[in-house]
Design an enzyme around this catalytic site. Structure first.
Site, PDB file in Angstrom:
ATOM      1  N   LYS A  53     -43.057  -0.581  12.175  1.00 54.05           N
ATOM      2  CA  LYS A  53     -42.654  -0.409  13.586  1.00 54.05           C
ATOM      3  C   LYS A  53     -43.786  -0.868  14.502  1.00 54.05           C
ATOM      4  O   LYS A  53     -43.567  -1.592  15.473  1.00 54.05           O
ATOM      5  CB  LYS A  53     -42.303   1.055  13.865  1.00 54.05           C
ATOM      6  CG  LYS A  53     -40.930   1.442  13.324  1.00 54.05           C
ATOM      7  CD  LYS A  53     -40.701   2.945  13.299  1.00 54.05           C
ATOM      8  CE  LYS A  53     -39.422   3.254  12.521  1.00 54.05           C
ATOM      9  NZ  LYS A  53     -39.257   4.661  12.168  1.00 54.05           N
ATOM     10  N   GLN A  97     -41.704  10.335  13.459  1.00 53.48           N
ATOM     11  CA  GLN A  97     -41.234   9.901  12.141  1.00 53.48           C
ATOM     12  C   GLN A  97     -40.810  11.124  11.313  1.00 53.48           C
ATOM     13  O   GLN A  97     -41.575  12.066  11.156  1.00 53.48           O
ATOM     14  CB  GLN A  97     -42.358   9.127  11.425  1.00 53.48           C
ATOM     15  CG  GLN A  97     -41.941   8.500  10.118  1.00 53.48           C
ATOM     16  CD  GLN A  97     -40.892   7.393  10.295  1.00 53.48           C
ATOM     17  OE1 GLN A  97     -40.984   6.561  11.177  1.00 53.48           O
ATOM     18  NE2 GLN A  97     -39.872   7.413   9.449  1.00 53.48           N
ATOM     19  N   ASP A 120     -34.702   7.068  19.737  1.00 58.01           N
ATOM     20  CA  ASP A 120     -34.029   7.284  18.446  1.00 58.01           C
ATOM     21  C   ASP A 120     -32.609   7.824  18.659  1.00 58.01           C
ATOM     22  O   ASP A 120     -31.793   7.796  17.745  1.00 58.01           O
ATOM     23  CB  ASP A 120     -34.812   8.314  17.627  1.00 58.01           C
ATOM     24  CG  ASP A 120     -35.500   7.703  16.417  1.00 58.01           C
ATOM     25  OD1 ASP A 120     -35.130   6.568  16.048  1.00 58.01           O
ATOM     26  OD2 ASP A 120     -36.382   8.371  15.854  1.00 58.01           O
TER      27      ASP A 120
END
Ligand code: NDP
Length: 287
Positions: A53, A97, A120
């Site tokens: 990422k 994460q 997200d």
């Protein structure tokens, strides 16, 4: 075979190229999109996801901040970091994460991220907005699948879509997005009786389970479009999907491979959501 295998790598490359161009445009206007990624602990798979990422964010000219926290980080320390990032005007997307170490309540952390920076799309406000058909950040994996279907010329209106899996991250938002596009949607899960009899009705079959090769020829109708979300590492160390690719390939009209299918789309859509968040902030004078 031409066009039968949906090339997620190529579609994601196109999306990233488009995002990169838009990032440059926004930067010329004085706003640099920024993504912060928090990694708690030492899980090697998570560290590798965060690394890719970070590389992609930088490659697209965005501002990247990676916060690495120790395995024994407390919930309040993590909440403190999120609070700081919520208030940082250089950051437009915050991603924690997952999974998190067991002393930290995942849902509390997700709910602490500002819904405006929740790229997200996991915050309950964004999940609720998606359900209500309102403008929201949509989880990257199902969003990427919708883009893949669209760019592969798959029409959804009036089609029967069957989603196997009902997680908040994949199965549920996937079902909502398919419904929004006028598909007739069936959701299956571990308690579904006679799974093959349901999946066999699908014009579009999405497998998001996490069990290597569980979808085989018996589960798939002739001519179905098959999307494989699963990522399973076999004993030989190779990545495989939830679909038995070789067995299903002759039956499907289109199919995504693993690797090189849904996986690369997820990260591309994260970039796209971060750009979108920065655009909104810019319009509202927050960038
Ligand atoms: P979860 O474990 O959260 O959910 C799995 C779902 O599968 C559950 O709803 C479960 O049902 C259902 N299920 C389990 N066993 C069966 C069965 N025998 N028959 C039918 N349904 C079953 O996983 P995620 O949704 O987070 O992820 C699914 C897969 O996708 C994983 O392999 C994951 O690694 C991968 N993934 C890939 C991404 C990508 O970028 N390509 C991104 C995110 C995930 P129940 O609810 O009843 O337990």
């Amino acid at each position: 075979m031409d066009g039968k295998i949906i090339d997620g790598k190529e579609i994601s490359r196109q999306i990233k190229e488009e995002v990169g161009r838009e990032v440059e445009r926004l930067k010329q206007d004085g706003c640099t999109p920024g993504l912060a990624v928090i990694l708690v602990g030492n899980d090697p798979a998570s560290a590798s996801y965060v690394g890719s990422k970070e590389r992609t964010v930088k490659a697209l000219g965005m501002h990247s901040e990676v916060i690495r926290m120790a395995e024994e980080t407390s919930e309040s320390e993590l909440l403190g970091e999120i609070d700081r990032l919520n208030g940082d005007p250089a950051i437009h997307g915050i991603l924690v994460q997952l999974p998190l170490p067991k002393q930290i309540d995942e849902q509390r952390i997700i709910s602490a991220i500002s819904p405006d920076k929740d790229v997200d799309g996991f915050h309950p406000i964004n999940a609720g907005k998606l359900m209500a058909g309102l403008d929201a950040f949509v989880p990257c994996t199902p969003l990427g699948i919708m883009v893949m279907l669209e760019r592969s010329g798959v029409s959804l209106k009036g089609k029967h879509a069957v989603v196997v899996g009902r997680s908040n991250i994949v199965g549920k938002p996937m079902s909502m997005l398919l419904l929004q596009q006028d598909a007739t949607v069936t959701i299956c899960h571990s308690k579904t009786a006679d799974l093959p009899s349901v999946t066999k009705q699908a014009d579009i079959l999405v497998a998001a389970v996490g069990r290597e090769g569980m979808i085989n020829k018996e589960h798939v109708k002739d001519g179905a479009v098959v999307i494989d979300v699963g990522i399973n590492r076999g004993e030989d160390g190779k990545l495989r999907g939830d679909v038995d690719f070789d067995a299903v390939l002759p039956v499907a009209s289109k199919i995504t491979p693993v690797p090189g299918g849904v996986g690369p789309m997820t990260i591309a859509m994260l970039m796209s959501n971060t750009l979108e968040s920065a655009r909104r902030a810019f319009k509202e004078g927050r960038c």
